[in-house]
Design an enzyme around this catalytic site. Structure first.
Site, short mmCIF file in Angstrom:
data_model
loop_
_atom_site.label_atom_id
_atom_site.label_comp_id
_atom_site.label_asym_id
_atom_site.label_seq_id
_atom_site.Cartn_x
_atom_site.Cartn_y
_atom_site.Cartn_z
N ASP B 143 0.98 -0.90 -0.15
CA ASP B 143 0.27 0.31 -0.54
C ASP B 143 0.65 1.35 0.09
O ASP B 143 1.57 1.49 0.97
CB ASP B 143 -0.86 0.27 1.28
CG ASP B 143 -2.09 -1.38 0.77
OD1 ASP B 143 -1.29 -1.99 0.48
OD2 ASP B 143 -2.94 -1.22 2.09
N LYS B 206 -6.57 3.21 -3.72
CA LYS B 206 -7.33 3.24 -2.04
C LYS B 206 -7.80 5.41 -1.61
O LYS B 206 -6.24 5.96 -1.81
CB LYS B 206 -6.21 2.34 -1.51
CG LYS B 206 -6.22 2.70 -0.12
CD LYS B 206 -4.89 1.20 1.02
CE LYS B 206 -5.40 1.94 1.92
NZ LYS B 206 -4.70 1.30 2.68
N LYS B 242 -10.14 -0.41 -2.67
CA LYS B 242 -10.14 -0.35 -1.05
C LYS B 242 -10.49 1.23 -0.72
O LYS B 242 -9.38 1.87 -0.19
CB LYS B 242 -8.82 -0.74 -1.13
CG LYS B 242 -8.47 -1.05 0.07
CD LYS B 242 -7.40 -1.07 1.29
CE LYS B 242 -6.85 -1.41 2.85
NZ LYS B 242 -5.32 -1.55 3.09
#
Lengths: 297, 306
Positions: B143, B206, B242
């Site tokens: 991430d 995300k 996400k």
């Protein structure tokens, strides 16, 4: 200017009181509040089980802040409620009369409610000293028992629409609990007006949550809710009481029964009522055995 | 595996529709009004559990805390048989090793934040080094955060190249690109950043680090989902989504699933393409499942402490 005689009156919308807000029921349902002659006074929210869940979530969230607040500060806030109630006395008297009480009975009910807040405001920081103990034990321990609030208390309000409700709510709050109140179905107006008073009296949002609705519908959900710590029941219906006791077993809730019919009597106010909603925590603290050393200090 | 060449920046990548904020808010409100029947709700709750990236990203994280979280990932609530596991554990690079070891033999992935999370304020060599470290420790997913300062200053090529370089450093690990929408200012910027990240090679986009408010919201997520949809229509390639931060109730999670289904369709209703970055959501979902099974509302007291 010409005085208008056909002005349309503005009627109050009585809503629920959850987490310091006044939402309508999520179900969109309502029921009629009737006056003594059976005429419709207002529409009230018919709270759903989801509303009761929201109220319990709000009460749980508010518990930490309220119970850890200085007891003297809780006293000040209870006193403030009395002040605000006093300022809006006429409204409550009018509302009680609308619901069928005589003027003198309405006055007694309102004055009694104000005085009851004052009574418990005083007890907020004193009952602990009275009921906590240092216990004699036969070992080298300092052993003491202190009061702690039970937590989230669900109150099934008595039929006495103002004084009765206050008489149950005040000892509950004085002891640091938070409350979810299901107002009595027949006379619910004052409970929502009381919510407006609480909301303008420094009572943090969520400490008191007030629902109007059907007892038969909501009682099982509230009584079985795992996040409620105690149930306070005030009526003499023993079938309901025993059903509450059965449903309370899931998470071992305390069931408190205060079956007063007349809430104006002296017996209806007592620090023992605060204690009914307290748990006792006993602590054993190891110490040097001073007495055993034989010193005559 | 086919060796991909790093993507090349092209200003045309940023061309996209203007976002109608009022329209987006109107649309997302509708997702919250769908009536969901009990059986579908249960399926939704179980799917939510499978989509959770159980996250701990605190300065105070320790080996013990990460091990405890991994245990929770595998044993959500053992009283109920047949519960799924969460999708992944999300930790700092220094805890990837611990997590990998604790999750050995399970299907739970280990995701690691990298690239000077959460601010992204470092230089590229250090970010690359951190990414490689996390991958070598065993991270299945990375991430990364974009350089919001550069992005807002209009240095899109810099941000693009950075994402592309990190993507290369990830190797086989899937790359989630955190836009930190709370710092981007408008939905137009969210759209632009989403297009940029997807073009530069993001496997997932995300919303947030969880360290900035507002974090994930329905409107922001809708704009990102629509970017993914437009990209899919254009290229036929799927990109994951996400939302992270602030999704702590199962009701809200179900709203997200409704939005996902109505925007991207059933193909995306899978942990491979959609994740929730959350720490307290799992317990809330478990409480709802318990309520459905036991018939009474639950208390947090009877569920594990996060």
């Amino acid at each position: 200017m010409k005085k208008s005689t056909n002005r349309i009156s503005v009627l109050k919308t009585y809503k629920l009181y959850i987490g310091g807000q006044f939402p309508r029921t999520e179900s969109g349902r309502s029921f009629a509040a009737l006056d003594a002659k059976g005429n419709k006074i207002a529409n009230l929210c018919l709270a759903s089980r989801k509303d009761s869940r929201e109220a319990i979530v709000a009460a749980r969230a508010a518990l930490g802040g309220w119970s850890q607040r200085a007891a003297s500060n809780r006293g000040q806030i209870l006193y403030r409620i009395a002040e605000m109630l006093e300022a809006r006395k006429d409204q409550f008297i009018a509302e009680l009369q609308l619901q069928g009480l005589s003027r003198s009975a309405a006055l007694l009910e309102t004055n009694g409610a104000i005085d009851r807040w004052i009574y418990y405001a005083g007890w907020c920081d004193k009952f602990q000293a009275l009921f906590s103990t240092v216990n004699p034990v036969a070992s080298s321990h300092y052993n003491f028992s202190v009061c702690e609030p039970m937590g989230v208390v669900a109150i099934f309000a008595p039929a006495s629409p103002l004084l009765g409700l206050v008489s149950v709510l005040a000892p509950c709050l004085a002891g640091g609990n938070t409350a979810v109140v299901l107002a009595d179905e027949t006379k619910s107006l004052c409970s929502i007006s009381l919510a407006e008073v609480l909301n303008s009296s420094d009572v943090p949002g969520g400490v008191v949550n007030i629902l109007t609705g059907s007892k038969t519908e909501l009682l099982p959900w509230i009584a079985e809710h795992r996040d409620v710590n105690a149930l306070a029941y005030t009526q003499r219906d023993h079938t309901t009481l025993s059903s509450l006791k059965t449903k309370a077993t899931g998470n071992l809730k305390r069931v408190i029964h205060w079956p007063f019919t007349d809430w104006s009597v002296n017996k209806a106010q007592s620090p023992h009522l605060i204690m009914d909603l307290q748990e006792i925590k006993t602590t054993w603290h190891p110490i040097q055995q001073i007495a055993g050393s034989g010193a005559s200090y | 595996m086919k060796k991909l060449l790093p993507a090349v920046y092209n200003p045309l990548l940023l061309a996209g529709p203007a976002i109608d904020q009022t329209g987006v808010e109107e649309r997302t409100t509708r997702f919250t009004k769908r009536s969901i029947k009990a059986a579908s709700k249960m399926q939704g709750l179980l799917l939510t559990l499978r989509m959770i990236d159980l996250t701990t990203l605190e300065g105070k994280d320790s080996v013990g805390k990460v091990e405890q979280l991994c245990y929770k990932a595998l044993h959500l609530h053992d009283i109920f048989e047949g519960l799924p596991t969460v999708a992944a554990i999300c930790v700092y690079p220094s805890h990837v090793h611990t997590a990998k070891k604790a999750l050995l033999g399970s299907s739970v992935k280990v995701a690691s934040v990298a690239t000077a999370f959460p601010s992204g304020q470092s230089n590229l060599p250090i970010k690359l080094e951190e990414t490689r470290f996390a991958v070598e420790e065993g991270a299945d997913e990375i991430d990364m955060v974009i350089s919001r300062g550069k992005f807002l200053a209009g240095e899109y090529a810099y941000v693009f190249d950075e994402i592309a370089a990190i993507k290369t450093a990830c190797g086989a690990a899937r790359l989630k690109v955190i836009l930190e929408t709370g710092e981007l200012g408008s939905l137009d910027e969210v759209r632009k950043a989403s297009q940029l990240a997807i073009a530069a090679g993001a496997d997932f986009i995300k919303t947030s680090t969880g360290k900035i408010q507002p974090a994930a919201t329905l409107p922001v997520t809708l704009v990102m989902l629509e970017t993914i949809r437009d990209h899919y229509y254009k290229t036929g390639t799927m990109v994951g989504m996400k939302p992270a931060g602030g999704i702590s109730t199962s009701k809200l999670a179900l709203h997200y699933l409704v939005m996902l289904n109505e925007t991207l369709g059933a193909d995306w209703m899978d942990p491979h393409w959609f994740r929730f970055g959350a720490s307290s959501l799992a317990n809330n979902v478990l409480m709802q499942i318990a309520k459905e099974k036991e018939g009474c509302y639950q208390s947090a007291n009877y569920f594990s402490v996060d």
